[in-house]
Design a protein around this motif. Structure first.
Motif, PDB file in Angstrom:
ATOM      1  N   VAL A   1     -16.949 -38.576   4.380  1.00 16.32           N
ATOM      2  CA  VAL A   1     -16.458 -39.591   5.265  1.00 16.32           C
ATOM      3  C   VAL A   1     -16.244 -38.868   6.648  1.00 16.32           C
ATOM      4  CG1 VAL A   1     -15.320 -41.447   6.311  1.00 16.32           C
ATOM      5  CG2 VAL A   1     -16.136 -41.094   3.837  1.00 16.32           C
ATOM      6  N   TYR A   2     -15.106 -37.747   6.616  1.00 18.17           N
ATOM      7  CA  TYR A   2     -14.922 -37.064   7.775  1.00 18.17           C
ATOM      8  C   TYR A   2     -15.952 -36.513   8.328  1.00 18.17           C
ATOM      9  CZ  TYR A   2     -11.929 -34.028  10.494  1.00 18.17           C
ATOM     10  OH  TYR A   2     -11.224 -33.342  11.505  1.00 18.17           O
ATOM     11  N   SER A   3     -16.734 -35.678   7.536  1.00 20.99           N
ATOM     12  CA  SER A   3     -17.767 -35.133   8.486  1.00 20.99           C
ATOM     13  C   SER A   3     -18.943 -35.887   8.829  1.00 20.99           C
ATOM     14  CB  SER A   3     -18.664 -34.194   7.095  1.00 20.99           C
ATOM     15  OG  SER A   3     -19.636 -33.673   7.586  1.00 20.99           O
ATOM     16  N   ALA A   4     -19.087 -36.974   8.364  1.00 21.97           N
ATOM     17  CA  ALA A   4     -20.062 -38.173   8.943  1.00 21.97           C
ATOM     18  C   ALA A   4     -19.601 -38.539  10.148  1.00 21.97           C
ATOM     19  CB  ALA A   4     -20.382 -39.284   8.156  1.00 21.97           C
ATOM     20  N   TRP A   5     -17.934 -38.868  10.333  1.00 19.61           N
ATOM     21  CA  TRP A   5     -17.590 -39.077  11.741  1.00 19.61           C
ATOM     22  C   TRP A   5     -17.655 -38.114  12.519  1.00 19.61           C
ATOM     23  CZ3 TRP A   5     -12.229 -40.857   9.443  1.00 19.61           C
ATOM     24  CH2 TRP A   5     -12.426 -42.306   8.933  1.00 19.61           C
ATOM     25  N   LEU A   6     -17.613 -36.742  12.355  1.00 18.97           N
ATOM     26  CA  LEU A   6     -17.607 -35.708  13.198  1.00 18.97           C
ATOM     27  C   LEU A   6     -19.273 -35.360  13.784  1.00 18.97           C
ATOM     28  CD1 LEU A   6     -15.060 -33.148  11.993  1.00 18.97           C
ATOM     29  CD2 LEU A   6     -14.706 -34.989  13.836  1.00 18.97           C
ATOM     30  N   ARG A   7     -20.025 -35.460  12.710  1.00 20.61           N
ATOM     31  CA  ARG A   7     -21.303 -34.844  12.900  1.00 20.61           C
ATOM     32  C   ARG A   7     -22.419 -35.983  13.456  1.00 20.61           C
ATOM     33  NH1 ARG A   7     -22.056 -29.478  11.831  1.00 20.61           N
ATOM     34  NH2 ARG A   7     -24.301 -30.068  11.746  1.00 20.61           N
ATOM     35  N   LEU A   8     -22.451 -37.274  13.033  1.00 24.47           N
ATOM     36  CA  LEU A   8     -23.287 -38.184  13.266  1.00 24.47           C
ATOM     37  C   LEU A   8     -23.150 -38.753  14.682  1.00 24.47           C
ATOM     38  CD1 LEU A   8     -23.443 -40.637  10.036  1.00 24.47           C
ATOM     39  CD2 LEU A   8     -24.986 -38.472  10.736  1.00 24.47           C
ATOM     40  N   PRO A   9     -24.189 -39.192  15.469  1.00 26.42           N
ATOM     41  CA  PRO A   9     -24.057 -39.649  16.835  1.00 26.42           C
ATOM     42  C   PRO A   9     -23.151 -40.669  16.871  1.00 26.42           C
ATOM     43  CG  PRO A   9     -26.521 -38.828  16.192  1.00 26.42           C
ATOM     44  CD  PRO A   9     -25.768 -39.097  14.890  1.00 26.42           C
ATOM     45  N   VAL A  10     -22.873 -41.091  17.992  1.00 28.39           N
ATOM     46  CA  VAL A  10     -21.879 -42.358  18.317  1.00 28.39           C
ATOM     47  C   VAL A  10     -22.729 -43.594  18.206  1.00 28.39           C
ATOM     48  CG1 VAL A  10     -20.418 -41.141  19.793  1.00 28.39           C
ATOM     49  CG2 VAL A  10     -22.367 -41.963  20.957  1.00 28.39           C
ATOM     50  N   GLU A  11     -24.140 -43.379  18.420  1.00 28.39           N
ATOM     51  CA  GLU A  11     -25.003 -44.586  18.279  1.00 28.39           C
ATOM     52  C   GLU A  11     -24.897 -45.371  17.000  1.00 28.39           C
ATOM     53  OE1 GLU A  11     -26.205 -41.920  19.493  1.00 28.39           O
ATOM     54  OE2 GLU A  11     -25.863 -42.124  21.680  1.00 28.39           O
TER      55      GLU A  11
ATOM     56  N   ASP B   1     -23.724 -46.930  13.705  1.00 36.43           N
ATOM     57  CA  ASP B   1     -22.656 -47.941  13.395  1.00 36.43           C
ATOM     58  C   ASP B   1     -21.870 -47.274  11.920  1.00 36.43           C
ATOM     59  OD1 ASP B   1     -24.363 -48.759  11.426  1.00 36.43           O
ATOM     60  OD2 ASP B   1     -25.015 -50.646  12.724  1.00 36.43           O
ATOM     61  N   SER B   2     -21.046 -48.130  11.616  1.00 37.54           N
ATOM     62  CA  SER B   2     -20.036 -47.725  10.578  1.00 37.54           C
ATOM     63  C   SER B   2     -20.975 -48.076   9.187  1.00 37.54           C
ATOM     64  CB  SER B   2     -18.901 -48.621  10.531  1.00 37.54           C
ATOM     65  OG  SER B   2     -19.153 -50.085  10.586  1.00 37.54           O
ATOM     66  N   SER B   3     -21.887 -49.279   9.164  1.00 38.23           N
ATOM     67  CA  SER B   3     -22.302 -49.539   7.958  1.00 38.23           C
ATOM     68  C   SER B   3     -23.546 -48.728   7.564  1.00 38.23           C
ATOM     69  CB  SER B   3     -22.967 -51.036   8.282  1.00 38.23           C
ATOM     70  OG  SER B   3     -23.743 -51.047   9.232  1.00 38.23           O
TER      71      SER B   3
END
Length: 977
Positions: free
Chosen positions: A940-950, A952-954
């Motif tokens: 989860v932490y890695s996804a927050w940092l690496r995925l683009p801001v576009e 969404d959470s789902s």
């Protein structure tokens, strides 16, 4: 005239014939050399035994021979000798061992052997299962409280018994190579630990000194080179009985008038000399393991560039086999090694075991067929039980009797790993006329007892071992390999080496003190420091307190420096390399000169600038007191680090201890203002004694002798009373004596703590109650009903966990539909990476330059070119140390040092590291993770940092769950090491 001419010519021809008779001339020369060697050897033979063991004849590379002192062999001489004895490890090693064996057999010396028997061995543990096993804060608090209540017999323990080994029996014979096989979790490591004496034992000898356990974990000091690591290990383990055996061998050869081979004699004598900083045995092991190419390279760690993972694994092996132990128990030594290197190491061990009568049990996960064929015996473990123990020629026969057959093109080792597994067993069922039924490990174990190999083993174990037939030198009763003096010298030399490697830390500490002294001098400048009132005295007390705090805080670096070395210390302490005091004394004594410089940097610069009492005696008394304070607080921080064993815990405890000793030192709260329930902290604070001693040293000086109007006491005494400080001059020596007492107390407690403290256990997967029940059922044989229940329960719990992680059923449905359609949740653009003529070099290490290297750079990659295409899975292969990790580091942009040349293109454009880092993922060889978070939390932490801001959470949750389910990934380019 003619007759004279004929006679003259005949005489001339006769002389020429005699001169150029080559056989006679060279024979005469050879006999002369032999005579000289015989005379030299005869002189050596006449020496006393002690001197004779330290003299030898060395054949020189350019021809000729010379008498040498064995203990003074240089690096070039050792290398030249090994080149003559073992030029190529694969080809010459067996011949070399046979030469040693033939020399021993020629005088009838019998080598000691070790036979290992174990009967009805059971190993059990207790563990929390289910949710109680999760490392949460609540569970940790509950576990501590529950353990306290269990010790008081208030509450029963809620831990569940876990069987690691169940009623196993066997016989490990000398001169035979034994392979230990079994799936993960079957109990291989536990069995090896038990056989090596690492578990609780009650025997009359010292198992750790007779058997070497080689762990599957590589725990080394990254700032030491490979040669230094092995040399220290050899120095601590000693030579065992090699010296006594060689002395007897020399005596018998002298009596039988046998002259040994000079090179072999020098090698055996050099390998029996203990206490050498770098011995011939170290160079010999480096060559056999293929580590001679990186012998002078630092091992490295997460922060230091070092050797490769496969080389590090070989260092772990070499660290133990440089010792004299004759029984080897090796756990997963092939991890990170290529097939050819594994074969070479196992082949060398096989030759050693067979020729020199050793004993070896080696655990391998998936050995290649050619490596498997090197072993004499096989031990197959499954579900904590021995399924087979006997010659490897009969293992397939046993399983064929049980109805399972190994396919022709299937490796036997892989077959043995899978035939006891529930999910893989059915494919090997050979009795097609009978319905298949899962055969448990217990059934295999019971059937093996009636098999002819198992029956023979049972009969052999029924005959007790005759201790009278054992060799008197087989088992060692001494706890350590060398004398305590030699152990202390070895630890001192290593500590000096590490201090030299960490010189930047000590230089930085001195510069830090110098900068803080400059700040203190401007803050407490003597032109602004007056001696006219009690308030002025308070400012001087404040400057003294600030100086104390600076000295104390400067010692906080002892915490990371101590914890950094603790894992290696705990490993070597448990291997009986050295006692705890041999480690703690050098870490204290050798740092006193550094403390002298650091404290002198502060006192010599700031004392007269601040304007303390100008008496030179009080100047040196302040210096002496600050030195004692620095030593006491450094010892306290080392003690905290030794008790904590973890950086986070040590920093927390260190900060708390610092808070207590500072707050209760008598400055923030004076003695008169302190509450009764805090007065104990006042008397145990080292800073209190330091502050009182510093204050009496300063305010009882001549500068404070004048009396203010309206007072009957000197100004210095008035200031001391106003601060609640003692006014007698004897309190300087009382404070100094108390600090000396704290120094010895904290260092003594540090030694005691390191003597008894245990290393942190390796993290293990959480065991559910269903899994525990199934494991117990496999052992007892009640498997059918329970396993079905367990499977259904496990399936329910798994689906429940998945539902909780995703959050809603709708998200789960979206993930499943997208995974089925595209295979990936997020769209991505294919990228092509091309690289051409990649070269990578580093500055030539000083150790290699000292050996004669003329180049300024060491080239690690030489003109490497290639291309990684989208949709094509590329395997990067090569032997250990070939440069695989180096190439991936360069391509991923992870190299922070060295010199990189060549071009790297992404889709035809030059690679820009900032952009490339957003579209690439590098899976490094070293597993560096936060130990206090779960796998899911890390994702989860890695996804927050690496995925683009576009995203969404789902969708992000869908990505995380997709990765957990299918091991897919989100990134475009992957470099996996």
């Amino acid at each position: 005239m003619e007759a004279g001419s004929v006679l003259s010519a005949t005489s001339s021809r006769s002389r020429r014939s005699s001169i150029w008779n080559g056989d006679e001339v060279f024979s005469r020369s050879r006999h002369s050399e032999d005579d000289e060697e015989d005379l030299t050897w005869a002189a050596i033979e006449r020496l006393p035994t002690y001197d004779r063991m330290r003299k030898g004849i060395l054949n020189l590379a350019g021809g000729g021979k010379k008498e040498i002192d064995i203990e003074s062999l240089g690096f070039l001489e050792r290398r030249e000798l090994l080149e003559k004895l073992v030029r190529v490890a694969d080809d010459d090693y067996e011949k070399f061992l046979m030469r040693i064996r033939n020399r021993i057999d020629s005088v009838g010396i019998e080598l000691p052997t070790i036979e290992v028997r174990y009967e009805n061995l059971n190993v059990k543990a207790e563990a929390y299962v289910g949710n109680r096993g999760l490392p949460t804060l609540l569970n940790s608090v509950i576990n501590v409280l529950e353990a306290f209540a269990n010790n008081l017999h208030i509450l029963p323990s809620r831990k569940k018994p876990l069987t690691l080994l169940h009623n196993v029996s066997g016989l490990i014979k000398p001169r035979r190579m034994t392979l230990l096989l079994g799936p993960p979790g079957s109990g291989k490591t536990t069995l090896l630990l038990a056989l090596a004496g690492k578990l609780d034992t009650d025997v009359k000898f010292v198992p750790q000194r007779n058997a070497a356990y080689i762990s599957q974990y590589d725990v080394h000091i990254g700032e030491m080179t490979v040669r230094e690591t092995l040399s220290f290990s050899a120095r601590c383990q000693g030579v065992g009985t090699r010296y006594d055996m060689l002395a007897e061998l020399s005596r018998r050869e002298k009596a039988a008038n046998i002259k040994p081979d000079p090179d072999l004699d020098v090698f055996m004598k050099a390998s029996s000399m203990e206490g050498q900083a770098t011995g011939l045995v170290t160079d010999y092991v480096l060559k056999i393991l293929g580590l001679d190419i990186c012998a002078d390279t630092m091992i490295g760690d997460e922060m230091i560039r070092g050797i490769s993972g496969g080389q590090k694994k070989r260092v772990t092996t070499g660290e133990m086999i440089v010792g004299p132990e004759r029984a080897l128990f090796m756990d997963e030594i092939s991890t990170g090694l290529d097939t050819s290197t594994t074969y070479q190491i196992v082949s060398s061990l096989r030759q050693y075991i067979h020729i020199l009568d050793g004993t070896a049990v080696i655990s391998l996960l998936q050995p290649a067929p050619e490596t498997f064929d090197l072993f004499d015996d096989i031990i197959l473990l499954s579900d904590a039980q021995i399924v087979y123990h006997g010659p490897h020629e009969n293992v397939l026969e046993f399983f064929e009797l049980m109805g399972f057959k190994c396919p022709e093109r299937k490796g036997v080792a892989d077959f043995l790993q899978e035939v006891t597994s529930r999910k893989d067993q059915q494919q090997y069922w050979a009795r097609h006329e009978e319905p298949y039924r899962y055969v448990t490990a217990r059934e295999f174990s019971e059937a093996f007892q009636s098999f002819h190999i198992g029956d023979k083993l049972t009969k052999e174990l029924a005959v007790p071992f005759d201790a009278r037939k054992g060799h008197p030198a087989a088992l060692t009763t001494s706890k350590y390999g060398v004398s305590k003096k030699e152990l202390l010298k070895a630890c001192i030399s290593r500590e000096l080496l590490l201090m030299k490697r960490n010189w930047f830390v000590y230089v930085f500490r001195a510069i830090q003190l110098l900068l803080l002294a400059s700040i203190a001098m401007t803050l407490f400048l003597r032109t602004n420091m007056h001696r006219d009132s009690v308030l002025d005295g308070g400012i001087f007390v404040g400057s003294l307190f600030f100086s104390m705090q600076t000295i104390v805080f400067n010692g906080l670096t002892e915490i990371p420096l101590t914890i950094w070395k603790l894992p290696v210390f705990l490993k070597q302490r448990d291997y009986l390399f050295y006692p705890a005091w041999a480690y703690t004394l050098p870490s204290w004594i050798l740092k006193i000169p550094i403390a002298l410089v650091e404290v002198g940097t502060w006192v010599f610069v700031s004392y007269y600038v601040i304007g303390y009492d100008p008496n030179v005696g009080r100047f040196f008394k302040q210096y002496l007191l600050f030195l004692a304070l620095q030593q006491a607080m450094s010892a306290l921080f080392r003690l905290i680090a030794g008790l904590s064993r973890d950086m986070v815990v040590a920093n927390s405890l260190g900060s708390f201890a610092l808070l207590v000793v500072v707050a209760l030192a008598g400055f923030v709260l004076s003695h008169d203002d302190m509450k009764k329930w805090w007065i104990w902290g006042y008397w145990i604070s080292p800073m209190m004694y330091s502050l009182n001693a510093l204050a009496t040293n300063e305010f009882l000086g001549k500068s404070w002798k004048h009396i203010l109007p309206g007072s009957t006491e000197s100004l210095g005494v008035t200031i001391l009373k106003s601060r609640g400080t003692f006014t007698e001059a004897k309190w300087y020596w009382i404070g100094f004596g108390a600090l000396i007492g704290f120094i010895f107390l904290f260092n003594f407690l540090f030694t005691v703590a390191l003597t008894f403290v245990k290393p942190f256990g390796k993290s293990q997967p959480i065991i559910s109650e269903e899994t525990l029940k199934e494991k117990q059922a496999n052992i007892t044989g009640e498997i059918t009903e329970i396993s079905s229940t367990a499977n259904s329960s496990e399936g329910f719990s798994t689906s429940k966990r998945n539902e909780n992680r995703i959050g809603t059923k709708n998200v789960e449905a979206i993930a499943e539909s997208k995974l089925n359609k595209k295979g990936m949740v997020l769209p991505f653009a294919p990228l092509l990476m091309a690289f051409q003529n990649i070269r990578y070099s580093v500055d030539m290490p000083q150790e290699i330059k000292a050996q004669g290297a003329q180049e300024n750079r060491l080239e690690l990659l030489r003109g490497v070119s290639g291309c990684f295409r989208p949709g094509v899975l590329t395997a990067l292969m090569g032997v250990t140390g070939a440069g695989k990790t180096t190439l991936l580091d360069v391509l991923a942009g992870r190299k922070t040092g060295g010199y990189v040349e060549g071009s790297i293109m992404i889709n035809g454009y030059p690679k820009k590291q900032i952009t490339f880092a957003r579209v690439s993922g590098y899976c490094e060889q070293n597993d560096i993770h936060s130990p206090l978070v779960t796998v899911y939390e890390s994702l989860v932490y890695s996804a927050w940092l690496r995925l683009p801001v576009e995203v969404d959470s789902s969708t992000r949750k869908v990505c995380e769950e997709t990765f957990l389910i299918s091991s897919a990934t989100f990134f475009h380019v992957f470099c996996m090491d």
